[in-house]
Design an enzyme around this catalytic site. Structure first.
Site, PDB file in Angstrom:
ATOM      1  N   ASP A   1       3.808 -34.860  16.827  1.00 12.83           N
ATOM      2  CA  ASP A   1       2.474 -34.658  16.285  1.00 12.83           C
ATOM      3  C   ASP A   1       1.672 -34.327  17.533  1.00 12.83           C
ATOM      4  OD1 ASP A   1      -0.268 -35.144  15.683  1.00 12.83           O
ATOM      5  OD2 ASP A   1       0.375 -36.127  13.847  1.00 12.83           O
ATOM      6  N   HIS A   2       1.326 -33.056  17.695  1.00 12.60           N
ATOM      7  CA  HIS A   2       0.835 -32.661  19.024  1.00 12.60           C
ATOM      8  C   HIS A   2      -0.489 -33.340  19.394  1.00 12.60           C
ATOM      9  CE1 HIS A   2      -1.362 -29.610  16.710  1.00 12.60           C
ATOM     10  NE2 HIS A   2      -2.213 -29.600  17.715  1.00 12.60           N
TER      11      HIS A   2
ATOM     12  N   HIS B   1      -2.258 -35.747  11.729  1.00 11.57           N
ATOM     13  CA  HIS B   1      -3.111 -35.851  12.923  1.00 11.57           C
ATOM     14  C   HIS B   1      -4.229 -36.885  12.780  1.00 11.57           C
ATOM     15  CE1 HIS B   1      -0.944 -32.331  13.950  1.00 11.57           C
ATOM     16  NE2 HIS B   1      -1.666 -31.479  13.269  1.00 11.57           N
TER      17      HIS B   1
END
Ligand code: NAP
Length: 507
Positions: free
Chosen positions: A179-180, A242
């Site tokens: 999950d950047h 996110h």
């Protein structure tokens, strides 16, 4: 670091070019790659090693945060890259790949440690994992790891199915779910800040916080992602992953010197304590929106349903605002307002913590008095600002807000993908989404998906270039709050440019 073969599925794709190669390059420049390191790129199209290396170089020129111009450094870096044709469903391609990897490992005298990075559509994840296992690619004497990109499922059931199938080939410890947002330096700091800073530690929790606001606004619309986005929407694309990860990172309470296990265990506890919504409650806690035509930064833009390849009657959500509550001792009674949307007025990802008014301020008649705040700026700028009120030296009875800002900037700040790929190479899973978190997030979100499906929640249109539907403001107004930094450009946290100081001194 241990010798590693980095096996990249989707090596000819967009993510590889824009994020993965630049991240590997910057890790290389910072000497954060293993001494023995090789990359094997995979895709269906035929490419020679030389063309593949030239494509990698080209992507570095376009997308690396550091200029990639030293020909010697570049040459040494791309020397580690090989290419092999592989069609995900063709078993013989995996055997060919195994041969190539074994040959490389023997030539370079490398331990058979293999990291499989799936930069391909999620529909391929299960097939690839099964073929890695069947072909023997994953059964060498060294370690194996699997890195995958969201989306991890489309709803609770499909996420469980995906996980069950991946688990046949990889253990949970071997799966690194990117999950950047968890790779962003400011998000990573959230973990240590409250642990290591006595002031923040003392303030953390419901005894001093009035509410918390987490915003991720985008200016862009659906762009070229219509085929994907129209089946996904803001809830699945941003909120389930996110936004809930930001909530977890902000609210975990960790012991000193905490380990990766502590972080993950605490994140799970937060999700366990999140007050569940049932389908019927969704309407009072969630605002669902879709952008109409409007103006963004002086340019007219069309509404969502007039975008190319979007059906004129699409009910897809491009905006969500929600009120959440965490029922544990630290956070009970603090409302968390979370929102994210496309075609918003400005681009920003930030967390604002609003503190309760101390008695002395609550007694003041000064209408301009603003509450004490902490702001974590995550994107596009990174920084922390404190706003607190003090007495105005000239007008003894009045309060005046002062600011303290910490910012990092410049190309010295590593990109999210550098942090995450570096961690995956080290085997550090702190900033990756554990299955428990993913499952609990889907579990929390599922009643909202159901309520959307059954049209129990109205779809509010909002004009592009605004901050979403008016109902999003009402969600906070009902509790006596408002979104911070909306429609008050002079309040925008732009202290990097010094503008905010100017605003307050002008006051
Ligand atoms: P993309 O540009 O469409 O690239 C897809 C890659 O998959 C290409 O290298 C393609 O290579 C390969 N591929 C497709 N079908 C294949 C098959 N049958 N066998 C073997 N290889 C195949 O996609 P992307 O934007 O890079 O996205 C990759 C993944 O990352 C997706 O899951 C996406 O959701 C996720 N993601 C992307 C971004 C982003 O910014 N792009 C951000 C977050 C997450 P060939 O055409 O040569 O076969």
């Amino acid at each position: 670091m241990e010798a590693t073969t980095f096996v990249l599925f989707g090596a000819t794709g967009d993510l590889a070019k824009r994020k993965i190669y630049p991240a590997l390059y910057n890790l290389y420049v910072d000497q954060k790659l293993p001494q023995s390191f090789s990359v094997i790129g995979l895709g269906r199209r035929e490419l020679s090693d030389e063309t593949f290396q030239a494509n990698v170089e080209q992507s570095l020129r376009m997308f690396s945060r550091r200029e990639a111009k030293d020909p010697v450094v570049l040459k040494n870096f791309v020397r580690a890259f090989r290419y092999s044709v592989l069609d995900v469903g063709r078993k013989e391609d995996y055997l060919k790949l195994l041969k190539l990897i074994e040959q490389q490992e023997a030539e370079l005298r490398m331990e058979p440690n293999r990291l499989f990075y799936l930069s391909v559509g999620p529909e391929f994840f299960e097939t690839i994992a099964a073929n890695i296992q069947e072909s023997g690619l994953g059964s060498a004497n060294g370690w194996k790891r699997l890195v995958i990109e969201k989306p991890f499922g489309h709803d609770l059931q499909s996420a469980r199915d995906l996980n069950r199938n991946l688990s046949k080939a990889f253990t949970e410890e071997e799966i690194f779910r990117i999950d950047h947002y968890l790779g962003k330096p400011m998000v990573q700091k959230l973990e240590v800040l409250q642990q290591s800073h006595p002031v923040l530690q003392a303030l953390w929790g419901n005894h001093s916080m009035a509410n918390v606001q987490i915003t991720a606004n985008e200016i862009v619309g659906v762009e070229e992602r219509a085929g994907y986005y129209d089946h996904v929407g803001a809830l699945r694309d941003m909120f389930q992953n996110h936004m809930l990860q930001l909530l977890m990172m902000l609210t975990i309470q960790l012991p000193n010197n905490s380990t990766s296990e502590n972080v993950r265990f605490n994140k799970k506890q937060v999700m366990d304590s999140l007050e569940a919504l049932n389908k019927e409650d969704v309407r009072s806690h969630v605002v669902r929106g879709q952008y109409g035509a409007g103006t963004i930064q002086g340019k007219s833009v069309v509404g969502y349903t007039s975008e190319p390849n979007i059906a004129a009657n699409s009910q897809n959500d491009t905006f969500i605002a929600a009120k959440l509550q965490i029922a544990n001792d630290a956070w009970r009674d603090v409302p968390f307002y979370i929102r994210t949307g496309k075609r918003m007025k400005d681009k920003s990802t930030r967390i604002v913590i609003e503190f309760k008014e101390p008695f002395v301020q609550a007694q003041s008649n000064d209408e301009d008095l603003t509450p004490n705040l902490i702001v974590f700026e995550i994107n596009p700028n990174e920084g922390i600002s404190l706003q607190f009120n003090t007495r105005d030296p000239q007008q003894q009875r009045e309060f005046r807000p002062i600011h303290i800002d910490f910012h990092e900037r410049g190309d010295n700040v590593p990109e999210a993908y550098e942090n995450l790929i570096g961690d995956a190479l080290h085997g550090d899973s702190t900033f990756f989404a554990h299955w428990d978190e993913v499952e609990l997030s889907w579990q929390w979100v599922q009643p909202i998906l159901d309520a959307y499906e059954e049209n129990l929640v109205p779809l509010h249109r909002y004009e592009a270039g605004t901050y979403g539907p008016a109902e999003s403001d009402e969600l906070l107004a009902k509790d006596g709050f408002h979104w911070w930094f909306d429609d008050k450009p002079e309040q925008t946290i732009e202290s990097i440019k010094g503008e905010r100081y100017a605003y307050y001194t002008n006051r």
